[in-house]
Scaffold this motif. Structure first.
Motif, PDB file in Angstrom:
ATOM      1  N   LEU A  70       0.783  -1.188  -0.023  1.00 32.11           N
ATOM      2  CA  LEU A  70       0.136   0.077  -0.020  1.00 32.11           C
ATOM      3  C   LEU A  70       0.816   1.289   0.104  1.00 32.11           C
ATOM      4  O   LEU A  70       0.517   2.282  -0.663  1.00 32.11           O
ATOM      5  N   LEU A 107       3.746   1.536  -1.154  1.00 33.59           N
ATOM      6  CA  LEU A 107       4.387   1.663  -2.591  1.00 33.59           C
ATOM      7  C   LEU A 107       3.482   2.217  -3.552  1.00 33.59           C
ATOM      8  O   LEU A 107       3.856   2.995  -4.526  1.00 33.59           O
ATOM      9  N   SER A 108       2.141   2.377  -3.242  1.00 36.46           N
ATOM     10  CA  SER A 108       1.294   2.945  -4.343  1.00 36.46           C
ATOM     11  C   SER A 108       1.324   4.509  -3.948  1.00 36.46           C
ATOM     12  O   SER A 108       1.714   5.250  -3.082  1.00 36.46           O
ATOM     13  N   PRO A 109       0.783   5.269  -5.043  1.00 39.85           N
ATOM     14  CA  PRO A 109       0.837   6.710  -5.035  1.00 39.85           C
ATOM     15  C   PRO A 109      -0.027   7.295  -4.196  1.00 39.85           C
ATOM     16  O   PRO A 109      -0.328   8.575  -4.064  1.00 39.85           O
ATOM     17  N   SER A 166      12.510   2.946  -4.375  1.00 44.54           N
ATOM     18  CA  SER A 166      10.924   2.992  -4.625  1.00 44.54           C
ATOM     19  C   SER A 166      10.259   4.073  -4.056  1.00 44.54           C
ATOM     20  O   SER A 166       8.943   3.691  -3.703  1.00 44.54           O
ATOM     21  N   LEU A 225      10.190   3.999  -0.504  1.00 42.23           N
ATOM     22  CA  LEU A 225       9.443   3.483   0.458  1.00 42.23           C
ATOM     23  C   LEU A 225      10.289   4.058   1.758  1.00 42.23           C
ATOM     24  O   LEU A 225       9.676   3.884   2.886  1.00 42.23           O
ATOM     25  N   ASP A 277       5.502  10.937  -4.379  1.00 38.77           N
ATOM     26  CA  ASP A 277       3.858  10.280  -4.657  1.00 38.77           C
ATOM     27  C   ASP A 277       3.940  10.212  -6.179  1.00 38.77           C
ATOM     28  O   ASP A 277       3.228   9.259  -6.439  1.00 38.77           O
ATOM     29  N   ALA A 278       4.134  11.292  -6.911  1.00 40.29           N
ATOM     30  CA  ALA A 278       3.863  11.188  -8.500  1.00 40.29           C
ATOM     31  C   ALA A 278       4.800  10.103  -9.138  1.00 40.29           C
ATOM     32  O   ALA A 278       4.385   9.374  -9.961  1.00 40.29           O
ATOM     33  N   ARG A 317       5.937   7.571  -7.731  1.00 45.36           N
ATOM     34  CA  ARG A 317       5.476   6.074  -7.223  1.00 45.36           C
ATOM     35  C   ARG A 317       4.478   5.406  -8.369  1.00 45.36           C
ATOM     36  O   ARG A 317       4.251   4.117  -8.529  1.00 45.36           O
ATOM     37  N   ARG A 318       3.799   6.259  -8.888  1.00 45.02           N
ATOM     38  CA  ARG A 318       2.660   5.879 -10.013  1.00 45.02           C
ATOM     39  C   ARG A 318       3.293   5.226 -11.013  1.00 45.02           C
ATOM     40  O   ARG A 318       2.711   4.282 -11.731  1.00 45.02           O
ATOM     41  N   TYR A 362      -5.422  -3.324  -6.396  1.00 42.51           N
ATOM     42  CA  TYR A 362      -4.344  -2.578  -6.638  1.00 42.51           C
ATOM     43  C   TYR A 362      -4.467  -1.619  -7.637  1.00 42.51           C
ATOM     44  O   TYR A 362      -3.850  -0.540  -7.964  1.00 42.51           O
ATOM     45  N   ILE A 417      -6.180   1.356  -6.639  1.00 37.07           N
ATOM     46  CA  ILE A 417      -5.123   2.314  -5.780  1.00 37.07           C
ATOM     47  C   ILE A 417      -4.255   3.056  -6.727  1.00 37.07           C
ATOM     48  O   ILE A 417      -3.580   4.081  -6.242  1.00 37.07           O
ATOM     49  N   TYR A 418      -3.918   2.467  -7.722  1.00 39.57           N
ATOM     50  CA  TYR A 418      -3.149   3.185  -8.841  1.00 39.57           C
ATOM     51  C   TYR A 418      -3.912   4.038  -9.796  1.00 39.57           C
ATOM     52  O   TYR A 418      -3.208   4.625 -10.683  1.00 39.57           O
TER      53      TYR A 418
END
Lengths: 225, 271
Positions: free
Chosen positions: A86, A88-90, B83, B85, B105-106, B108-109, B133, B136-137
Motif C-alpha cells: 500500500l 508503494l502506491s501513489p 522505490s 518506501l 508520490d507522483a 511512485r505511480r 491494486y 489505488i493506482y
C-alpha cells in the motif's frame, strides 16, 4: 475525489476479506456475548438493580471485543507485507488510515448491533423512546475508540508483543470516552432524555475531533520506515 | 491518459495530479541514452549501523541492471530508497528527472516493485487482489486490464481461487501482475527468486524477460544468485557493505569468470 476513492477501495477490500473469513466479526461477537453471559451469572439481579451495572457491562463487552478486532485489523496488512504494498502506491498515506479506520468502525457497529438486543433481553432494560439518543452515544463513542484504536493498532502491528501492546497503549488513553459512554448510557437507560447527557456527549465529540486530527497528522510518520 | 510510454491506455486523469503528468512527460521524452535513474551520494543509517555508505548509480532508459551482493550488503535498503518506501539519510535519488524528495508520490505511480514479499492478500482471489491494486493506482479500463495482466502471467484459470491456496511460484507470478497493473516504466526487483523452485524460477524469468525486452522497461534487480542475475541484465554491479564497488556492462565481462570477480570483490571487503 481520488482520496475518497482510495479510502473506499480499502474499505471494500476489508469487507470482502471479512465476508469470506468472518474472523473479525465472529471473534468479536462471541467475546462480547461471553462477557454479557458471564456477568449475568455473576451478578444477582434480585439484589442489584440491573440498570446500575448494565452500562458498565455493555461497554466492557464493546471495548474488549473491539480490541480483538483492532488487533486483527492490521495483522492482515502484515501478511505478505501488504502494508508495504500500500505504501508503494501513489495514494495519500492518510487514506490507508481512514480506510482501515472505516472498516474497523463498520465491523464494530455490526458487532454492537448484534450484541445490543441480547444485552437488552438479558438485563431486562428498556430503551423505548431513547433508541436514537442511545445509538448516537454508541456511535460517537465507538468512533472515538476506533479512531484512536486504529492509529495505535498500526503502531503495535509491527511489534512482537502486539497482543499486549495495543491494550496497554489504548486503554489509558481511551478512558475519557469510556467514562463518558458509560455515564451517558446509564442516564439514557434510566429514562432521561438526551439533554441530560449533553455534557458527556460534548466530551465524546471533542475527543473524536482531537483524535481525528491527531491521526490525520501523525499516520504518515507512523508508517514511514 | 493515452499514449503513455508503452503506448497503452492505462492511467486516468485525476485532480491535483499535475506533478504526475510532469513526471510521465519527462519519462516519455527521455531518450534511450539519457539517464532515467540517478542516485547520488546516498547514505542510510539505522542507529549506529550504516546500511548504505555513499551509493552513486546512473541507469539509462530501458536498461536492466542487476546488483549482486552478499546478505547484509544493503541491497534491499537501496531498493526501498529507490522505490520511495524509505528516505535516505543523505544524498539524492531522482527518477525521470524528478527528485524523490520533491515528487515522490507522483513518481511512485510509475514504479512497479516485486520483492520476496508478494504484497498479496491471501483471503482474496487474484481478480480481487489485482483489481484492488488497480484501483489505488487509478488504472483506467480496470476490468480489461485486470483480465489482461492475469492472463499474461498464466493464472487466468485460477482467477477466482483464493491466493492463500497458491504455490509460492504462482503467488510470485501474481505478484508480477500486481506490479504491472499500472503499466510502470520502471521496475525494481528485490530478490524475486527467493523460495522458488527451478520450474517456478524459470517461468518467472521468462515473464520478466518478456516484460523487460518487449516493453522496454527500465529494470533494477538485486540478487545473490549469480546464475539468475546474469540471465537477463545488460549491466551488472556488486554491492558490498553498503557501497557499489563494481559496475560493468555485461558484454564487457566474461560470464564464466564473473563468480570469481564477485568473490574477489566480496573478499577484498571482508565479507
Amino acid at each position: 475525489m481520488r482520496f475518497l476513492k482510495d479510502i473506499w477501495a480499502i474499505v471494500q477490500k476489508d469487507i470482502v476479506s471479512e465476508l469470506r473469513t468472518r474472523e473479525i466479526f465472529s471473534s468479536m461477537f462471541i467475546f462480547a456475548l461471553l462477557v454479557i453471559i458471564i456477568f449475568i451469572f455473576a451478578i444477582d439481579l434480585s439484589e442489584v438493580r440491573g440498570i446500575d451495572v448494565a452500562p458498565g457491562i455493555l461497554w466492557v463487552a464493546f471495548i474488549f471485543s473491539g480490541t480483538i478486532g483492532l488487533n486483527r485489523s492490521f495483522l492482515f496488512e502484515k501478511e505478505n507485507n501488504c502494508l508495504e504494498g500500500l505504501l508503494l502506491s501513489p495514494m495519500d498515506r492518510s487514506a490507508i488510515y481512514f480506510g482501515k479506520m472505516l472498516g474497523n468502525l463498520i465491523f464494530m457497529i455490526v458487532m454492537e448491533a448484534f450484541t445490543l438486543p441480547i444485552f437488552i433481553i438479558f438485563f431486562n432494560v428498556s430503551i423505548s423512546g431513547r433508541i436514537l439518543p442511545l445509538i448516537l452515544i454508541i456511535f460517537l463513542s465507538t468512533l472515538g475508540f476506533v479512531l484512536l484504536g486504529t492509529l495505535l493498532s498500526s503502531m503495535s502491528a509491527s511489534v512482537k508483543t502486539r497482543d499486549i501492546m495495543l491494550p496497554v497503549l489504548l486503554y489509558p488513553l481511551i478512558v475519557p470516552v469510556i467514562i463518558a459512554a458509560v455515564k451517558s448510557t446509564g442516564v439514557l437507560l434510566e429514562g432521561k432524555s438526551l439533554e441530560g447527557v449533553m455534557h458527556w456527549l460534548k466530551l465524546i465529540i471533542v475527543f473524536d475531533i482531537i483524535f481525528l486530527a491527531v491521526s490525520f497528522m501523525t499516520f504518515d510518520y507512523i508508517v514511514e520506515e | 491518459m493515452k499514449g503513455g510510454w508503452h503506448g497503452q491506455t492505462c492511467l486516468s486523469v485525476q485532480e491535483g495530479e499535475e506533478k504526475y503528468f510532469q513526471v510521465k512527460e519527462r519519462m516519455d521524452n527521455t531518450r534511450a541514452d539519457d539517464y532515467i535513474i540517478e542516485v547520488s551520494g546516498v547514505t542510510k543509517s539505522f542507529g549506529n549501523i550504516e546500511a548504505l555508505r555513499g551509493i552513486d548509480l546512473r541507469i539509462k532508459k530501458g536498461e536492466f541492471l542487476t546488483i549482486f551482493g552478499p546478505n547484509g550488503a544493503g541491497k534491499t535498503t537501496l531498493i526501498n530508497i529507490l522505490s520511495n518506501l524509505m528516505k535516505p539519510s543523505s544524498g539524492t535519488v531522482s527518477i525521470g528527472g524528478i527528485n524523490l524528495n520533491d515528487g515522490g508520490d507522483a513518481v511512485r505511480r510509475d514504479i512497479g516493485v516485486i520483492s520476496h514479499n508478494t504484497y498479496l492478500y491471501n483471503n482474496l482471489t487474484p481478480y480481487e487482489n489485482i483489481r484492488f491494486y488497480g484501483k489505488i493506482y487509478g488504472v483506467d479500463n480496470l476490468e480489461e486490464r485486470v483480465h489482461n495482466v492475469i492472463e499474461q502471467v498464466g493464472l487466468k484459470g485460477r482467477m477466482y481461487d483464493q491466493v492463500g491456496t497458491f504455490s509460492r511460484g504462482m503467488q510470485q507470478r501474481l505478484s508480477l501482475a500486481r506490479a504491472l497493473i499500472h503499466n510502470p516504466s520502471v521496475i525494481f526487483l528485490d530478490e524475486p527468486y527467493t523460495g522458488l523452485d527451478q520450474h517456478a524460477a524459470h517461468l518467472l524469468k521468462v515473464l520478466l524477460n518478456r516484460f523487460h525486452t518487449d516493453e522496454n522497461r527500465t529494470t533494477v534487480m538485486t540478487t545473490h544468485n549469480i546464475e539468475r542475475g546474469l540471465e537477463m541484465c545488460d549491466q551488472v554491479a556488486i554491492q558490498v557493505r553498503g557501497k557499489i564497488l563494481y559496475k560493468e556492462t555485461l558484454s564487457k565481462i566474461d560470464r564464466d569468470n564473473f563468480e570469481e570477480i564477485y568473490f574477489a570483490v566480496c573478499k577484498a571487503n571482508n565479507q
